[in-house]
Write an enzyme that holds these catalytic residues in place. Structure first.
Site, PDB file in Angstrom:
ATOM      1  N   HIS A 197     -10.785  -2.827   1.477  1.00 46.80           N
ATOM      2  CA  HIS A 197     -11.102  -1.488   0.969  1.00 46.80           C
ATOM      3  C   HIS A 197     -11.996  -1.472  -0.278  1.00 46.80           C
ATOM      4  O   HIS A 197     -11.911  -0.561  -1.115  1.00 46.80           O
ATOM      5  CB  HIS A 197      -9.827  -0.661   0.706  1.00 46.80           C
ATOM      6  CG  HIS A 197     -10.025   0.799   1.047  1.00 46.80           C
ATOM      7  ND1 HIS A 197      -9.037   1.743   0.935  1.00 46.80           N
ATOM      8  CD2 HIS A 197     -11.130   1.451   1.492  1.00 46.80           C
ATOM      9  CE1 HIS A 197      -9.516   2.928   1.301  1.00 46.80           C
ATOM     10  NE2 HIS A 197     -10.778   2.773   1.630  1.00 46.80           N
ATOM     11  N   ASP A 219      -0.451  -0.512  -4.813  1.00 42.44           N
ATOM     12  CA  ASP A 219      -1.749  -0.005  -5.281  1.00 42.44           C
ATOM     13  C   ASP A 219      -1.683   1.389  -5.888  1.00 42.44           C
ATOM     14  O   ASP A 219      -2.535   1.774  -6.677  1.00 42.44           O
ATOM     15  CB  ASP A 219      -2.791  -0.045  -4.149  1.00 42.44           C
ATOM     16  CG  ASP A 219      -2.487   0.947  -3.033  1.00 42.44           C
ATOM     17  OD1 ASP A 219      -1.316   1.328  -2.856  1.00 42.44           O
ATOM     18  OD2 ASP A 219      -3.435   1.336  -2.327  1.00 42.44           O
ATOM     19  N   ASN A 220      -0.685   2.178  -5.461  1.00 42.26           N
ATOM     20  CA  ASN A 220      -0.530   3.538  -5.983  1.00 42.26           C
ATOM     21  C   ASN A 220       0.828   4.057  -5.525  1.00 42.26           C
ATOM     22  O   ASN A 220       1.524   3.401  -4.744  1.00 42.26           O
ATOM     23  CB  ASN A 220      -1.674   4.468  -5.527  1.00 42.26           C
ATOM     24  CG  ASN A 220      -1.908   4.467  -4.035  1.00 42.26           C
ATOM     25  OD1 ASN A 220      -2.909   3.941  -3.553  1.00 42.26           O
ATOM     26  ND2 ASN A 220      -0.995   5.019  -3.273  1.00 42.26           N
ATOM     27  N   SER A 266      -8.774   1.556   5.147  1.00 37.80           N
ATOM     28  CA  SER A 266      -7.396   1.993   5.415  1.00 37.80           C
ATOM     29  C   SER A 266      -7.079   2.070   6.904  1.00 37.80           C
ATOM     30  O   SER A 266      -7.956   2.302   7.743  1.00 37.80           O
ATOM     31  CB  SER A 266      -7.137   3.357   4.770  1.00 37.80           C
ATOM     32  OG  SER A 266      -7.047   3.206   3.387  1.00 37.80           O
ATOM     33  N   LYS A 322       1.351   9.656  -5.070  1.00 38.00           N
ATOM     34  CA  LYS A 322      -0.037   9.247  -4.857  1.00 38.00           C
ATOM     35  C   LYS A 322      -1.026  10.389  -5.120  1.00 38.00           C
ATOM     36  O   LYS A 322      -0.791  11.522  -4.710  1.00 38.00           O
ATOM     37  CB  LYS A 322      -0.185   8.786  -3.398  1.00 38.00           C
ATOM     38  CG  LYS A 322      -1.614   8.468  -2.976  1.00 38.00           C
ATOM     39  CD  LYS A 322      -1.655   7.936  -1.551  1.00 38.00           C
ATOM     40  CE  LYS A 322      -3.074   7.663  -1.095  1.00 38.00           C
ATOM     41  NZ  LYS A 322      -3.128   6.979   0.212  1.00 38.00           N
ATOM     42  N   LYS A 377      -5.621  -5.721   3.766  1.00 34.20           N
ATOM     43  CA  LYS A 377      -6.557  -4.593   3.629  1.00 34.20           C
ATOM     44  C   LYS A 377      -7.444  -4.790   2.409  1.00 34.20           C
ATOM     45  O   LYS A 377      -6.960  -4.949   1.296  1.00 34.20           O
ATOM     46  CB  LYS A 377      -5.739  -3.311   3.493  1.00 34.20           C
ATOM     47  CG  LYS A 377      -6.530  -2.111   3.015  1.00 34.20           C
ATOM     48  CD  LYS A 377      -5.653  -0.872   3.006  1.00 34.20           C
ATOM     49  CE  LYS A 377      -6.232   0.215   2.121  1.00 34.20           C
ATOM     50  NZ  LYS A 377      -5.403   1.430   2.137  1.00 34.20           N
ATOM     51  N   ASP A 382       0.847  -1.201   0.000  1.00 31.42           N
ATOM     52  CA  ASP A 382       0.000   0.000   0.000  1.00 31.42           C
ATOM     53  C   ASP A 382       0.879   1.247   0.000  1.00 31.42           C
ATOM     54  O   ASP A 382       1.708   1.435   0.903  1.00 31.42           O
ATOM     55  CB  ASP A 382      -0.897  -0.026   1.246  1.00 31.42           C
ATOM     56  CG  ASP A 382      -2.078   0.922   1.121  1.00 31.42           C
ATOM     57  OD1 ASP A 382      -2.073   1.765   0.205  1.00 31.42           O
ATOM     58  OD2 ASP A 382      -3.000   0.814   1.940  1.00 31.42           O
ATOM     59  N   ASP A 383       0.701   2.087  -0.992  1.00 26.23           N
ATOM     60  CA  ASP A 383       1.415   3.379  -1.077  1.00 26.23           C
ATOM     61  C   ASP A 383       2.932   3.213  -1.179  1.00 26.23           C
ATOM     62  O   ASP A 383       3.685   4.137  -0.836  1.00 26.23           O
ATOM     63  CB  ASP A 383       1.078   4.286   0.127  1.00 26.23           C
ATOM     64  CG  ASP A 383      -0.369   4.766   0.126  1.00 26.23           C
ATOM     65  OD1 ASP A 383      -1.158   4.300  -0.722  1.00 26.23           O
ATOM     66  OD2 ASP A 383      -0.705   5.605   0.980  1.00 26.23           O
ATOM     67  N   HIS A 436       1.272   2.307   4.161  1.00 24.38           N
ATOM     68  CA  HIS A 436       0.340   3.437   4.254  1.00 24.38           C
ATOM     69  C   HIS A 436       0.459   4.002   5.670  1.00 24.38           C
ATOM     70  O   HIS A 436       0.528   3.232   6.627  1.00 24.38           O
ATOM     71  CB  HIS A 436      -1.073   2.888   3.989  1.00 24.38           C
ATOM     72  CG  HIS A 436      -2.154   3.899   3.856  1.00 24.38           C
ATOM     73  ND1 HIS A 436      -2.546   4.713   4.894  1.00 24.38           N
ATOM     74  CD2 HIS A 436      -2.950   4.213   2.804  1.00 24.38           C
ATOM     75  CE1 HIS A 436      -3.549   5.486   4.476  1.00 24.38           C
ATOM     76  NE2 HIS A 436      -3.816   5.213   3.217  1.00 24.38           N
ATOM     77  N   ARG A 487      -7.698  -1.105  -6.184  1.00 26.87           N
ATOM     78  CA  ARG A 487      -7.993  -2.489  -5.761  1.00 26.87           C
ATOM     79  C   ARG A 487      -9.171  -3.076  -6.541  1.00 26.87           C
ATOM     80  O   ARG A 487      -9.196  -4.267  -6.858  1.00 26.87           O
ATOM     81  CB  ARG A 487      -8.278  -2.514  -4.258  1.00 26.87           C
ATOM     82  CG  ARG A 487      -7.019  -2.346  -3.456  1.00 26.87           C
ATOM     83  CD  ARG A 487      -7.221  -1.636  -2.132  1.00 26.87           C
ATOM     84  NE  ARG A 487      -5.949  -1.025  -1.743  1.00 26.87           N
ATOM     85  CZ  ARG A 487      -5.015  -1.661  -1.034  1.00 26.87           C
ATOM     86  NH1 ARG A 487      -5.240  -2.877  -0.580  1.00 26.87           N
ATOM     87  NH2 ARG A 487      -3.869  -1.078  -0.772  1.00 26.87           N
ATOM     88  N   CYS A 500      -6.263   4.136  -3.273  1.00 27.74           N
ATOM     89  CA  CYS A 500      -6.516   2.750  -2.868  1.00 27.74           C
ATOM     90  C   CYS A 500      -7.752   2.070  -3.481  1.00 27.74           C
ATOM     91  O   CYS A 500      -7.630   1.056  -4.160  1.00 27.74           O
ATOM     92  CB  CYS A 500      -6.660   2.675  -1.357  1.00 27.74           C
ATOM     93  SG  CYS A 500      -5.195   3.161  -0.463  1.00 27.74           S
TER      94      CYS A 500
HETATM   95 MG    MG Z   1      -2.804   3.049  -1.338  1.00 28.89          MG
END
Ligand code: MG
Length: 473
Positions: free
Chosen positions: A138, A288-289, A161, A309, A136, A39-40, A236, A83, A79
């Site tokens: 989301h 994811d980003n 998150s 992001k 996660k 994540d991130d 994240h 996803r 996010c």
């Molecule tokens: Mg993310």
């Protein structure tokens, strides 16, 4: 004639005498799939993608034994839509999983992934796979949207998150809470299947616990095809790591957390080796980003790429991606081919022998030829959406920006229309510094035609992200 009968009888006898799966059956077993999604995490945050102080020996080994993609994209810069695209192989605009008003789903959201969407887990279940999601989600926290309602046999993780459900009477004000985060500042639930089992989730051990659950699941289901989705809630903000990872990285807290995610990857790959599953398992690693730059040292780095992001510059959507499948993927390859997380859907579906749904537009393509080294990527372009707005299009090495908007907190956040579109050659100029639109009107014409064809084929339902939580009558 006698001979034929004799062979037939022998065959029948052997079949009865040996109830274990025959060699032929083993060979026809489709591959297992593991998708590890950080994540991130920024494009430049792994040592095998050039980070000078974060050490990621397990991901480096994964890359050395597999294929490292340098031009692989998520389908969104935040996010929830990212996803949704990974799970469905479709742009979020097609299933309402994006919005101009709310970037992602929140604890007060009443929407989620629509029931008529076909997730990768649902598709693989139909092919006889056992499926587990550890991390996660989301894609909606109400009961009807949970992983167990979207094709997963098992779920262990947080539904949104890790910075949500903030307790303002406990946590310091503003960004202060993130600089020295404490578990009790965020009342995030940890769920097993459809039950909350811990609240607030102890985020210090969450990376380790997702990993242990995934490993146990692989060990328990090794005799049948499985799909493991391991979407880590790190890195994240707020950043947390296990005591064993405190202070291990020169990069500080952020580096500690990346190194624990790296450890997690090592645990999964080691389990596959120990269980003799490595040669029959395709493992993907991606993010994811891009990195959340507004959080200073608590956010990552996109390396050479521009911004992070929340925007459609390369740093927002190009992801550090590795595919691993010993003896099928040539070891140590670096692929410059275009790929998208939506292609994970189509590639896994094809390898499992599943039929790609033909009653809807699917935006992914099958990357099997790239993985086996037998051919180029069938992907010719990448569409960059921010919310419901098509901002930019990549075609081959060229990227045209119809709109630009910087990442969260990176200065001016106004959306700017660009007419003519800005044009960058990402081969020559991966950092998107030198606009060359005046020299290439023909390229812009081709990209315009791609935009036009896309719009003609676009049916955008109402946003799921704007649906409020139902109130009790
Ligand atoms: Mg993310």
């Amino acid at each position: 004639m006698t001979r034929t009968i004799h062979y037939h009888l022998t065959y029948t006898f052997l079949t009865i005498a040996l109830p274990l799966p025959s060699r032929a059956a083993e060979e026809s077993r489709p591959p297992n799939f593991v998708v590890i999604y950080a994540d991130d995490l920024g494009y430049g945050d792994l040592s095998c993608f050039g980070h000078p102080t974060i050490r990621t020996p397990h991901l480096d080994r994964m890359a050395a034994e597999g294929m490292r993609f340098t031009q692989f994209y998520s389908a969104a810069c935040v996010c929830t839509p990212s996803r949704a695209a990974l799970m469905t192989g479709r742009l979020p605009i097609r299933n309402g999983m994006c919005s101009e008003k709310r970037r992602v789903l929140f604890p007060d959201s009443g929407g989620g992934i629509p029931a008529d969407e076909i997730t990768l887990a649902e598709l693989l279940k139909e092919q006889g796979y056992t499926t587990g999601c550890f991390g996660k989600w989301h894609l909606g926290h109400l009961p009807q949207f949970l992983p167990t309602k979207n094709g997963f046999d098992a779920y262990f993780g947080i539904p949104y998150s890790n910075d949500m459900d903030r307790l303002n009477d406990v946590a310091p004000k503003g960004r202060e809470a993130f600089w020295n985060p404490k578990v009790e500042y965020w009342n995030v639930p940890l769920m097993r299947d459809e039950e909350i089992i811990e609240r607030p989730a102890d985020q210090t051990t969450i990376t380790r616990r997702y990993t242990e659950e995934a490993v146990k699941f692989i060990q328990a289901h090794k005799d049948q095809p499985f799909f493991v989705y391991l979407p880590h809630s790190m890195v994240h903000i707020p950043l947390f790591r296990s005591p064993e990872f405190e202070g291990v990285s020169q990069r500080g807290l952020y580096g500690d957390c990346v190194e624990e995610v790296d450890w997690s990857v090592g645990q999964v790959l080691e389990t596959l080796r120990e269980e003799a599953l490595a040669e029959n398992t395709l493992v993907w690693f991606s993010s994811d980003n891009g990195p959340w730059l507004i959080f200073d040292l608590h956010g990552g780095s996109a390396g050479v790429l521009r911004d992070g992001k929340g925007c459609t510059w390369e740093g927002g959507m190009r992801e550090p991606t590795i595919a691993w499948w010993p003896e099928t993927i040539p070891a140590g390859e670096v692929s410059l081919e275009l790929g998208s997380t939506m292609d994970v859907f189509c590639t896994c579906a094809a390898l499992a022998g599943a039929k790609i749904p033909d009653d809807r537009v699917i935006d992914g393509v099958d990357l099997t030829p790239v993985l086996t080294g037998e051919g180029p990527s069938p992907r010719e372009h990448v569409l960059y959406y921010r919310g419901t707005q098509l901002m930019a299009i990549r075609w081959g090495p060229w990227k045209a920006h119809y709109y630009t908007q910087d990442a969260y907190g990176a200065g001016a956040r106004l959306r700017m229309g660009q007419d003519p579109p800005l044009l960058f050659h990402l081969g020559h100029d991966p950092a998107e510094k030198y606009n060359v639109n005046a020299d290439h009107p023909d390229v812009l014409e081709t990209i315009d035609a791609i935009a036009e064809a896309h719009r003609k084929n676009l049916d955008a339902p109402p946003s799921q992200l704007e649906i409020p939580l139902p109130t009790d009558p």
